[in-house]
Design a protein around this motif. Structure first.
Motif, PDB file in Angstrom:
ATOM      1  N   ARG A 188      16.540 -26.709 -80.711  1.00 48.92           N
ATOM      2  CA  ARG A 188      16.997 -28.080 -81.074  1.00 48.92           C
ATOM      3  C   ARG A 188      17.418 -27.604 -82.581  1.00 48.92           C
ATOM      4  NH1 ARG A 188      16.487 -34.278 -80.374  1.00 48.92           N
ATOM      5  NH2 ARG A 188      16.450 -34.921 -82.750  1.00 48.92           N
ATOM      6  N   SER A 213      20.160 -36.397 -71.105  1.00 46.22           N
ATOM      7  CA  SER A 213      18.504 -36.528 -71.232  1.00 46.22           C
ATOM      8  C   SER A 213      17.971 -36.598 -69.816  1.00 46.22           C
ATOM      9  CB  SER A 213      18.475 -38.211 -71.882  1.00 46.22           C
ATOM     10  OG  SER A 213      18.915 -37.728 -73.333  1.00 46.22           O
ATOM     11  N   SER A 218      14.174 -36.912 -76.761  1.00 49.64           N
ATOM     12  CA  SER A 218      14.248 -36.472 -75.050  1.00 49.64           C
ATOM     13  C   SER A 218      13.989 -35.084 -74.508  1.00 49.64           C
ATOM     14  CB  SER A 218      15.575 -36.898 -74.934  1.00 49.64           C
ATOM     15  OG  SER A 218      16.456 -35.711 -75.641  1.00 49.64           O
ATOM     16  N   HIS A 267      26.129 -34.094 -77.760  1.00 47.24           N
ATOM     17  CA  HIS A 267      24.694 -34.057 -76.790  1.00 47.24           C
ATOM     18  C   HIS A 267      25.455 -34.611 -75.482  1.00 47.24           C
ATOM     19  CE1 HIS A 267      20.767 -35.594 -78.446  1.00 47.24           C
ATOM     20  NE2 HIS A 267      21.018 -34.585 -79.147  1.00 47.24           N
ATOM     21  N   LYS A 309      13.515 -26.923 -77.286  1.00 47.03           N
ATOM     22  CA  LYS A 309      14.758 -27.403 -77.143  1.00 47.03           C
ATOM     23  C   LYS A 309      15.903 -26.987 -77.165  1.00 47.03           C
ATOM     24  CE  LYS A 309      15.954 -31.816 -77.600  1.00 47.03           C
ATOM     25  NZ  LYS A 309      15.696 -32.905 -76.751  1.00 47.03           N
ATOM     26  N   ASN A 358      15.334 -33.093 -72.643  1.00 45.23           N
ATOM     27  CA  ASN A 358      16.062 -31.762 -72.352  1.00 45.23           C
ATOM     28  C   ASN A 358      16.426 -30.841 -73.262  1.00 45.23           C
ATOM     29  OD1 ASN A 358      16.798 -34.798 -73.705  1.00 45.23           O
ATOM     30  ND2 ASN A 358      18.561 -32.964 -74.561  1.00 45.23           N
TER      31      ASN A 358
HETATM   32 MG    MG Z   1      17.922 -36.507 -77.345  1.00 45.86          MG
END
Ligand code: MG
Ligand code: TXA
Length: 376
Positions: free
Chosen positions: A83, A176, A168, A264, A81, A170
């Motif tokens: 992330r 998302s 999620s 986000h 991700k 994405n």
């Molecule tokens: Mg998310």
């Protein structure tokens, strides 16, 4: 079973690795799997038990799943991700019996909420047990738990051994995904498999409620509203940063759900929310659109059915009727992604109600807009 294999070659560190993302279309009836799906789900479960990643549909948005009890799987999720690793994952379970293993103390409030809303779009924050690795909880002593209601998600959780960590599906910072092709846009070639269950029902992520504090606190608004939670629990609070975002006030505190601090859900075009009386909103948006287009921008508008005919822009998209918030929630992320595809560089949106499901819609829209709101 219809089955499309997508081959992608990626450069990872120095060695050339090839991750083949397999794309499986589910043949569900309603939200339940049929026999044909089960073979694919069993294989997806095996992939996850060996540490691989599978994207799957839930009733809220698509999730990117790995074995929640395997720290390597969680590390891979963050990498796929892009992330930050301090942003914890939600652990998805398929039965209540699975809860005691991952939670060290289950308060009465959790049983009550599970009884009322599980399976469904509600995530509870609870104290974690030792079996949940810190990699899954972003270093926190609490764990986020949800029992989704989607048939594919439930069957997959069982096939994967009972505990799926899934954010999620994405790329970090993008909206998302509400259908499998949006997952593929972001994660093709980075994960092992995508289960395609068609479009999701709700379209916004689950409500998150923290049960480790008194009164319980909503950290992220969603389909399960404050009023619905209060009917079961009595008084429920809302995280200060969520309230500040809604009111446009400054908030010195950090959000208690680490993920809520990131910008986000952002589209590539610059999004402005326009608030005010109907005709004033349409007039303002049209004047801005004219000026922007004159400056070479491509302009998109997110409007409601009732006002749609009044807008003049390059692309005008309907979020649904003003009176139908479920449809607005369902369409929002798809519209933001479509604007990206159509290379829209300036986006204007009407604003929506701030109560009930509108609270979740406005929360996501305000974040997508980077808090950029104009009152007319
Ligand atoms: Mg998310
Ligand atoms: O509907 C959903 O919840 C979807 C589907 C796939 O289930 N999942 C989802 O996950 O939205 P994600 O990772 O995109 O969002 C999880 C949010 C983040 O904002 C994260 O910071 C917060 O939950 N969270 C997770 N664990 C937490 C914890 N222990 N304490 C506070 N916040 C937590």
């Amino acid at each position: 079973m219809r089955c499309v294999i997508i081959l992608i070659t990626m450069d990872k560190k120095d060695e050339k690795t090839e991750i083949k993302t397999e794309f499986l279309v589910m043949h569900m009836q309603g939200e339940d799997c049929v026999d044909q799906d089960m073979d694919g789900i069993r294989r997806a479960g095996e992939i996850m038990q060996k540490g691989g990643l599978v994207a799957f549909p839930t009733e809220t948005v698509y999730g990117l799943g790995g074995d929640a009890l395997n720290p390597d799987s969680s590390r891979k999720i963050y990498a796929a991700k892009g992330r930050p690793s301090d942003n914890p994952l939600i652990v998805h379970i398929a039965e209540l019996d699975a809860l005691p293993k991952i939670v060290s103390h289950i308060p009465q409030t959790a049983w009550k909420l599970a009884d009322a809303f599980w399976p469904g779009p509600l995530t509870m924050i609870l104290p974690k047990s030792d079996v949940v690795p810190k990699e899954t909880t972003g270093g926190l002593d609490t764990v986020a738990v949800r029992m989704p209601s989607h048939g594919v998600a439930l069957a997959l959780i069982r096939a994967a051994g009972g505990y799926i960590a899934a954010p999620s599906a994405n790329t970090s910072g993008r909206p998302s995904p509400t259908k499998a092709s949006f997952v593929a846009e972001d994660l093709n070639g980075k994960i092992d498999m995508i289960l395609d269950g068609g479009e999701v029902g709700i379209g916004l992520e689950s409500t998150i409620v923290d049960l480790t504090v008194e009164p319980p606190q909503i950290l992220r608004p969603g389909y399960i509203t404050k009023t619905m939670l209060e009917e079961v629990l009595g008084k429920v609070a809302v995280d200060a940063t969520v309230l500040a975002l809604a009111s446009g006030e400054e908030c010195s505190q950090a959000p208690r759900a680490p993920g809520m601090k990131y910008r986000h859900y952002a589209p590539k075009g610059q999004l402005t929310i326009v608030r005010g009386e109907e005709q004033a909103v349409a007039d303002y948006i049209n004047a801005q659109a004219r000026a922007d287009r004159g400056a070479g921008e491509k302009v998109g508008v997110i409007g409601t059915e009732e006002l749609l005919a009044r807008y003049e822009a390059d692309v005008v998209k309907s979020a649904g009727s003003r009176t139908d918030e479920a449809t607005i929630a369902h369409r929002l992320y798809g519209i933001l992604r479509e604007f990206d595809e159509e290379q829209v560089t300036r986006i204007y949106s009407e604003s929506f109600a701030t109560e009930g499901l509108g609270q979740a819609i406005m929360n996501r829209l305000l974040k997508a807009a980077g808090h950029h709101v104009v009152d007319v």
